[in-house]
Write a protein that holds these residues in place. Structure first.
Motif, PDB file in Angstrom:
ATOM      1  N   ALA A   1       3.095   1.291  11.178  1.00 48.21           N
ATOM      2  CA  ALA A   1       2.120   0.080  10.773  1.00 48.21           C
ATOM      3  C   ALA A   1       2.889  -0.346   9.469  1.00 48.21           C
TER       4      ALA A   1
ATOM      5  N   MET B   1       0.999  -1.240  -0.078  1.00 52.63           N
ATOM      6  CA  MET B   1       0.040  -0.079   0.055  1.00 52.63           C
ATOM      7  C   MET B   1       0.836   1.437   0.173  1.00 52.63           C
TER       8      MET B   1
ATOM      9  N   ILE C   1       3.335   0.778   6.488  1.00 57.08           N
ATOM     10  CA  ILE C   1       2.612   1.492   5.269  1.00 57.08           C
ATOM     11  C   ILE C   1       3.460   2.369   4.469  1.00 57.08           C
TER      12      ILE C   1
ATOM     13  N   LEU D   1       2.201   5.871  10.182  1.00 60.44           N
ATOM     14  CA  LEU D   1       2.406   4.951   8.985  1.00 60.44           C
ATOM     15  C   LEU D   1       3.570   4.081   8.878  1.00 60.44           C
TER      16      LEU D   1
ATOM     17  N   LYS E   1      -5.375   0.404   6.447  1.00 59.12           N
ATOM     18  CA  LYS E   1      -4.464  -0.711   5.855  1.00 59.12           C
ATOM     19  C   LYS E   1      -4.988  -1.814   5.202  1.00 59.12           C
ATOM     20  N   LYS E   2      -6.058  -2.103   5.877  1.00 61.98           N
ATOM     21  CA  LYS E   2      -7.084  -3.213   5.233  1.00 61.98           C
ATOM     22  C   LYS E   2      -8.064  -2.693   4.024  1.00 61.98           C
ATOM     23  N   GLN E   3      -8.100  -1.203   3.990  1.00 63.52           N
ATOM     24  CA  GLN E   3      -9.059  -0.661   3.085  1.00 63.52           C
ATOM     25  C   GLN E   3     -10.530  -1.022   3.306  1.00 63.52           C
TER      26      GLN E   3
ATOM     27  N   VAL F   1      -5.712   3.094  11.641  1.00 61.10           N
ATOM     28  CA  VAL F   1      -4.657   3.047  10.977  1.00 61.10           C
ATOM     29  C   VAL F   1      -4.932   1.517  10.063  1.00 61.10           C
ATOM     30  N   LYS F   2      -5.439   0.648  11.167  1.00 58.55           N
ATOM     31  CA  LYS F   2      -5.592  -0.915  10.879  1.00 58.55           C
ATOM     32  C   LYS F   2      -6.740  -0.847   9.657  1.00 58.55           C
TER      33      LYS F   2
END
Length: 319
Positions: A25, A1, A27, A22, A95-97, A91-92
């Motif tokens: 995480a 991502m 990202i 980010l 990240k998983k959109q 944020v999770k």
């Protein structure tokens, strides 16, 4: 991502904070600057609250990439849904959109035949000096609706219906309504009422004149001199706004607008003026506020105290 971070006019520390969160995480991200090369990203994080989101879309005609607005103040807005302090807890989901993308309508604007940037909130046409009548003709889809003498006229999107147009007597619209609203401001003709039209309509304000020149105000930010005609049409594609929270439905947004309207009505006039000035101008010192509003220092101090207590503004230390 891959995520871009846009923070025009905001403190560098906010962008650094976002990037660190980010990075932790795992990202990939980068800060977008005027010198940044075009890169494919999954989304763009825009700092600066609602004003920051509007500024981003004013400068970028690319609406294919969804945008998450982040406020740096005490409260989120309608375009910027989350606050910087709570970003790490989302944020999770990012990240998983696992989020929804809302398509927010925009108005394309031509002033005397020349294109300017599309707006998210509203297009307002007024005399360059307040309390001076402006004459104009309104046409919708090439049919004349009225010839009017008033303080001005506003064309608003559903998102903008809770802003300037609401204070001028316009209705609040559900965010997903496929319409625009048109409001004549303080017309000499008492039969003038707000008009709701399809967002596929062509709106033309022509024969614009006043004792002095007239101006077009876009999203309450920039002013352009107009000689004769302003044209408003739907701008495609719409802006794409990321919604992380589950309570961001049209009904909850409308309820938030009603609550905000009630609070604004009970607010002292000096506090309203300071809040509007800060919204348009960004961060200002107490001295700057006194200079721009022409209010006495004591009035500015008391109004700021009220806004701080209510959480509408926050203090920032000067480095």
């Amino acid at each position: 991502m891959q995520i871009g971070i846009y923070g025009s006019g905001t403190t560098a520390s906010a962008a650094i904070t976002i990037k660190k969160i980010l990075d932790d995480a795992e990202i990939e991200s980068f800060v977008i600057t005027s010198k940044s090369k075009s890169r494919l990203v999954d989304c763009i994080l825009v700092l600066g609250g609602d004003k920051g989101v509007r500024n981003y879309f004013h400068r970028s005609f690319d609406s294919t990439t969804p945008v998450l607005g982040i406020s740096e103040g005490e409260a989120s807005g309608f375009l910027a849904q989350i606050d910087l302090r709570e970003f790490s807890s989302h944020v999770k989901i990012l990240k998983k959109q696992n989020y929804t993308v809302e398509e927010v309508p925009r108005i394309g604007v031509k002033i005397d035949g020349k294109n300017v940037y599309p707006v998210l909130n509203d297009v307002a046409v007024f005399s360059s000096r307040s309390a001076m009548l402006m004459e104009h003709t309104l046409r919708v889809n090439d049919e004349e609706v009225w010839h009017d003498n008033s303080d001005g006229i506003i064309v608003s999107t559903p998102i903008g219906s809770s802003a300037y147009s609401m204070s001028a007597g316009g209705p609040m619209l559900f965010p997903d309504s496929g319409v625009f609203e048109i409001i004549s401001v303080n017309s000499l003709d008492i039969t003038r009422r707000p008009i709701i039209v399809s967002n596929t309509s062509s709106i033309q304000i022509s024969d614009i004149s006043a004792r002095l020149h007239c101006e077009v105000v876009l999203d309450g930010l920039d002013r352009y001199k107009v000689t004769n005609t302003v044209e408003c049409t739907q701008f495609l594609p719409p802006a794409k706004i990321i919604r992380l929270k589950k309570n961001s439905t049209a009904i909850s947004a409308l309820a938030k607008k009603v609550h905000l309207a009630e609070e604004l009505l009970s607010m002292p006039p000096s506090s309203k003026l300071l809040l509007k000035t800060l919204e348009y101008e960004g961060a200002l010192t107490q001295k700057d506020l006194a200079n721009k509003t022409l209010l006495p220092d004591r009035t500015v101090r008391l109004a700021l105290s009220h806004l701080l207590k209510k959480g509408y503004v926050k203090k920032e230390s000067l480095n």
